[in-house]
Design a protein around this motif. Structure first.
Motif, mmCIF file in Angstrom:
data_model
loop_
_atom_site.group_PDB
_atom_site.id
_atom_site.type_symbol
_atom_site.label_atom_id
_atom_site.label_comp_id
_atom_site.label_asym_id
_atom_site.label_seq_id
_atom_site.Cartn_x
_atom_site.Cartn_y
_atom_site.Cartn_z
ATOM 1 N N LYS A 206 9.912 116.368 -37.165
ATOM 2 C CA LYS A 206 9.682 115.264 -38.100
ATOM 3 C C LYS A 206 8.284 115.351 -38.702
ATOM 4 O O LYS A 206 8.105 115.159 -39.911
ATOM 5 C CB LYS A 206 9.882 113.936 -37.371
ATOM 6 C CG LYS A 206 9.879 112.709 -38.266
ATOM 7 C CD LYS A 206 10.308 111.467 -37.485
ATOM 8 C CE LYS A 206 10.412 110.247 -38.389
ATOM 9 N NZ LYS A 206 10.895 109.048 -37.645
ATOM 10 N N ALA A 207 7.296 115.652 -37.876
ATOM 11 C CA ALA A 207 5.930 115.777 -38.367
ATOM 12 C C ALA A 207 5.822 116.882 -39.408
ATOM 13 O O ALA A 207 5.187 116.707 -40.459
ATOM 14 C CB ALA A 207 4.972 116.042 -37.207
ATOM 15 N N CYS A 208 6.446 118.017 -39.139
ATOM 16 C CA CYS A 208 6.391 119.133 -40.090
ATOM 17 C C CYS A 208 7.049 118.758 -41.420
ATOM 18 O O CYS A 208 6.547 119.114 -42.500
ATOM 19 C CB CYS A 208 7.056 120.372 -39.493
ATOM 20 S SG CYS A 208 6.135 121.143 -38.139
ATOM 21 N N ALA B 75 7.548 106.554 -37.124
ATOM 22 C CA ALA B 75 7.881 106.474 -35.702
ATOM 23 C C ALA B 75 8.208 107.858 -35.163
ATOM 24 O O ALA B 75 8.830 108.673 -35.855
ATOM 25 C CB ALA B 75 9.077 105.553 -35.488
ATOM 26 N N PRO B 76 7.838 108.137 -33.916
ATOM 27 C CA PRO B 76 8.287 109.380 -33.288
ATOM 28 C C PRO B 76 9.745 109.259 -32.854
ATOM 29 O O PRO B 76 10.332 108.178 -32.906
ATOM 30 C CB PRO B 76 7.373 109.496 -32.064
ATOM 31 C CG PRO B 76 7.087 108.079 -31.696
ATOM 32 C CD PRO B 76 7.003 107.318 -33.009
ATOM 33 N N VAL B 77 10.307 110.357 -32.435
ATOM 34 C CA VAL B 77 11.583 110.322 -31.730
ATOM 35 C C VAL B 77 11.206 110.195 -30.259
ATOM 36 O O VAL B 77 10.758 111.159 -29.635
ATOM 37 C CB VAL B 77 12.411 111.593 -31.982
ATOM 38 C CG1 VAL B 77 13.758 111.483 -31.271
ATOM 39 C CG2 VAL B 77 12.598 111.820 -33.477
ATOM 40 N N TYR B 78 11.335 108.996 -29.712
ATOM 41 C CA TYR B 78 10.735 108.687 -28.423
ATOM 42 C C TYR B 78 11.143 109.670 -27.333
ATOM 43 O O TYR B 78 12.331 109.906 -27.091
ATOM 44 C CB TYR B 78 11.087 107.263 -28.013
ATOM 45 C CG TYR B 78 10.019 106.268 -28.433
ATOM 46 C CD1 TYR B 78 9.289 105.557 -27.487
ATOM 47 C CD2 TYR B 78 9.726 106.081 -29.777
ATOM 48 C CE1 TYR B 78 8.294 104.661 -27.869
ATOM 49 C CE2 TYR B 78 8.731 105.186 -30.174
ATOM 50 C CZ TYR B 78 8.019 104.485 -29.213
ATOM 51 O OH TYR B 78 7.028 103.611 -29.606
ATOM 52 N N PHE B 79 10.122 110.262 -26.702
ATOM 53 C CA PHE B 79 10.223 111.194 -25.573
ATOM 54 C C PHE B 79 10.893 112.525 -25.942
ATOM 55 O O PHE B 79 11.142 113.345 -25.073
ATOM 56 C CB PHE B 79 10.973 110.559 -24.391
ATOM 57 C CG PHE B 79 10.403 109.257 -23.934
ATOM 58 C CD1 PHE B 79 9.066 109.165 -23.566
ATOM 59 C CD2 PHE B 79 11.191 108.123 -23.860
ATOM 60 C CE1 PHE B 79 8.524 107.955 -23.142
ATOM 61 C CE2 PHE B 79 10.660 106.912 -23.435
ATOM 62 C CZ PHE B 79 9.322 106.827 -23.078
ATOM 63 N N ASP B 80 11.152 112.742 -27.220
ATOM 64 C CA ASP B 80 11.758 114.003 -27.667
ATOM 65 C C ASP B 80 10.709 114.755 -28.483
ATOM 66 O O ASP B 80 10.612 114.601 -29.702
ATOM 67 C CB ASP B 80 13.004 113.723 -28.503
ATOM 68 C CG ASP B 80 13.799 114.989 -28.811
ATOM 69 O OD1 ASP B 80 13.200 116.079 -28.795
ATOM 70 O OD2 ASP B 80 15.011 114.879 -29.098
ATOM 71 N N PHE C 48 -1.384 110.981 -39.282
ATOM 72 C CA PHE C 48 -0.292 110.403 -38.492
ATOM 73 C C PHE C 48 -0.853 109.372 -37.514
ATOM 74 O O PHE C 48 -2.043 109.360 -37.211
ATOM 75 C CB PHE C 48 0.445 111.496 -37.732
ATOM 76 C CG PHE C 48 1.321 112.368 -38.600
ATOM 77 C CD1 PHE C 48 2.658 112.052 -38.799
ATOM 78 C CD2 PHE C 48 0.792 113.497 -39.213
ATOM 79 C CE1 PHE C 48 3.468 112.852 -39.594
ATOM 80 C CE2 PHE C 48 1.588 114.302 -40.017
ATOM 81 C CZ PHE C 48 2.934 113.975 -40.211
ATOM 82 N N PRO C 49 0.013 108.502 -36.962
ATOM 83 C CA PRO C 49 -0.441 107.420 -36.091
ATOM 84 C C PRO C 49 -0.906 107.875 -34.710
ATOM 85 O O PRO C 49 -0.765 109.037 -34.316
ATOM 86 C CB PRO C 49 0.808 106.527 -35.964
ATOM 87 C CG PRO C 49 1.716 106.942 -37.053
ATOM 88 C CD PRO C 49 1.443 108.389 -37.293
ATOM 89 N N GLU C 50 -1.404 106.903 -33.979
ATOM 90 C CA GLU C 50 -1.776 107.068 -32.572
ATOM 91 C C GLU C 50 -0.562 107.495 -31.753
ATOM 92 O O GLU C 50 0.550 107.012 -31.960
ATOM 93 C CB GLU C 50 -2.303 105.732 -32.038
ATOM 94 C CG GLU C 50 -2.639 105.722 -30.564
ATOM 95 C CD GLU C 50 -3.080 104.353 -30.064
ATOM 96 O OE1 GLU C 50 -3.702 104.298 -28.990
ATOM 97 O OE2 GLU C 50 -2.805 103.337 -30.753
ATOM 98 N N SER C 51 -0.768 108.434 -30.845
ATOM 99 C CA SER C 51 0.244 108.916 -29.887
ATOM 100 C C SER C 51 1.589 109.201 -30.548
ATOM 101 O O SER C 51 2.639 108.939 -29.968
ATOM 102 C CB SER C 51 0.421 107.929 -28.723
ATOM 103 O OG SER C 51 0.936 106.694 -29.138
ATOM 104 N N PHE C 52 1.553 109.751 -31.752
ATOM 105 C CA PHE C 52 2.798 110.020 -32.474
ATOM 106 C C PHE C 52 3.677 111.010 -31.716
ATOM 107 O O PHE C 52 4.910 110.921 -31.759
ATOM 108 C CB PHE C 52 2.481 110.549 -33.879
ATOM 109 C CG PHE C 52 3.712 110.925 -34.655
ATOM 110 C CD1 PHE C 52 4.608 109.954 -35.068
ATOM 111 C CD2 PHE C 52 3.979 112.243 -34.965
ATOM 112 C CE1 PHE C 52 5.758 110.289 -35.765
ATOM 113 C CE2 PHE C 52 5.117 112.595 -35.676
ATOM 114 C CZ PHE C 52 6.015 111.618 -36.073
ATOM 115 N N VAL C 53 3.069 111.953 -31.033
ATOM 116 C CA VAL C 53 3.829 112.928 -30.236
ATOM 117 C C VAL C 53 3.712 112.537 -28.761
ATOM 118 O O VAL C 53 2.703 112.773 -28.129
ATOM 119 C CB VAL C 53 3.293 114.355 -30.442
ATOM 120 C CG1 VAL C 53 4.152 115.376 -29.700
ATOM 121 C CG2 VAL C 53 3.208 114.721 -31.921
#
Length: 349
Positions: A27-29, A15-20, A45-50
């Motif tokens: 997190k990706a790194c 999961a991303p950190v939503y809107f951050d 990584f997933p769709e629209s992860f960032v």
């Protein structure tokens, strides 16, 4: 004599950190470093992860989603921006290929957002940018249509890599356009959940559809399919539901996405992640793609090119063309040609 690459692939169920966006890039790194330490040469990584998947469009009326759209637009990134530069540096540092979904912004408009997949080379170069051709159902409320400029397969030291985003993996012509370029490593990126019906009614089974689509493409193309899907964390459900029980129930009852890696026979060769964040790994041996081609090769002998004529428009689209515009800048707006940047680890298709 021809040799076939062998490598380890990693699919991130995360999961991303939503809107951050800065925190999501951090997190990706970290996950790239972890996958590389475990021997992976390709990290997906997933769709629209960032940095967010717009699940709110499936649980709120459009008139109630303006707040989320502003946050999403404010957290978009540019392909040639500093956030992507960090990912490129991380890929180069560890010598790995990275596929990642982003909410891509554009200088043409503060409100234009693309659902984009990037492929980053092991030398840190941008190998391909693919904008989802058609946002699916309620996704049209936030994402613009992409174009064919990213329907490309990149020739790398680990194989011929292509990628499609979520529902595009149902589009037979999009899939065929990649197969026709010799694709033998496919990356499928998906959303975390996808509400479609009122609470209590039978709804879209996301897990079943992913298994069906991913397996079909792997089997039809005789290739490896790396499936990286999103994960919807409790804090995102809290934020999006705004204390209202109905949208909360819609998100909680929606089927969860899955991440896995499949072989050329369409069968998973890795564990399947669903209920928690994590990384699944699998060893890839591209020699396994050869024998199945004897049986059915839809871009070779098992087709009739005298009957079927497929034409793919890969020209990048733009809102306007200006006669004095310098279009030489890679990934510029709107002059980018869509071709991958020339690097030691890629070849233009």
């Amino acid at each position: 004599m021809k040799t076939y690459p062998k490598f380890k692939a990693a699919a991130c169920h995360v999961a991303p950190v939503y809107f951050d966006t800065p925190a999501t890039i951090d997190k990706a790194c970290a996950w790239i470093a972890e996958a590389a330490a475990n021997g992976a040469s390709l990290v997906a990584f997933p769709e629209s992860f960032v940095s967010a998947f717009p699940v709110w469009c499936g649980v709120w009326a459009p008139v109630d989603t303006h707040e989320f759209f502003v946050k999403l637009a404010s957290s978009t990134v540019l392909v040639n921006g500093p956030e992507i530069d960090r990912l490129r540096a991380e890929a180069k540092k560890h010598g790995v290929f990275v596929s990642i979904g982003i909410n891509e912004g554009t200088p043409n408009s503060f409100g234009c957002i693309y659902d984009t997949n990037l492929l980053i080379g092991d030398d840190g170069s941008i190998l391909n940018r693919h904008r989802k051709l058609v946002p699916t159902y309620w996704e049209k409320l936030v994402w613009a249509n992409g174009d064919g400029s990213g329907l490309r397969v990149v020739d790398t030291r680990i194989g011929h890599i292509g990628a499609l985003v979520c529902g595009e993996n149902t589009n037979a012509l999009a899939r065929y356009s990649l197969l026709a370029q010799g694709e033998n490593v496919h990356i499928s990126s998906f959303s975390p959940r996808w509400p479609t019906h009122p609470p209590g009614e039978a709804a879209y089974d996301l897990e079943a559809s992913i298994k069906l689509r991913a397996g079909a493409h792997a089997f039809e193309g005789k290739l490896f399919n790396i499936v990286a899907s999103g994960f919807l964390p409790p804090e995102a459900i809290d934020m999006i539901s705004r204390g209202d029980p109905r949208p909360r129930r819609l998100m909680e009852e929606a089927s969860k996405s899955v991440s896995m890696i499949l072989g050329p026979d369409g069968v998973p060769i890795s564990p399947i992640l669903r209920d928690e964040e994590g990384i699944v790994y699998a060893d890839i041996d591209l020699e396994r793609c050869v024998i199945p081609k004897q049986f059915q090769d839809v871009v070779g002998y098992y087709n009739r090119f005298d009957i079927f004529d497929v034409n793919v428009n890969r020209r990048a689209q733009s809102p306007a063309r200006f006669s004095d515009q310098d279009s030489t800048e890679p990934y510029g707006e709107p002059g980018w040609s869509g071709a991958p940047q020339a690097t030691s680890s890629s070849a233009e298709v």
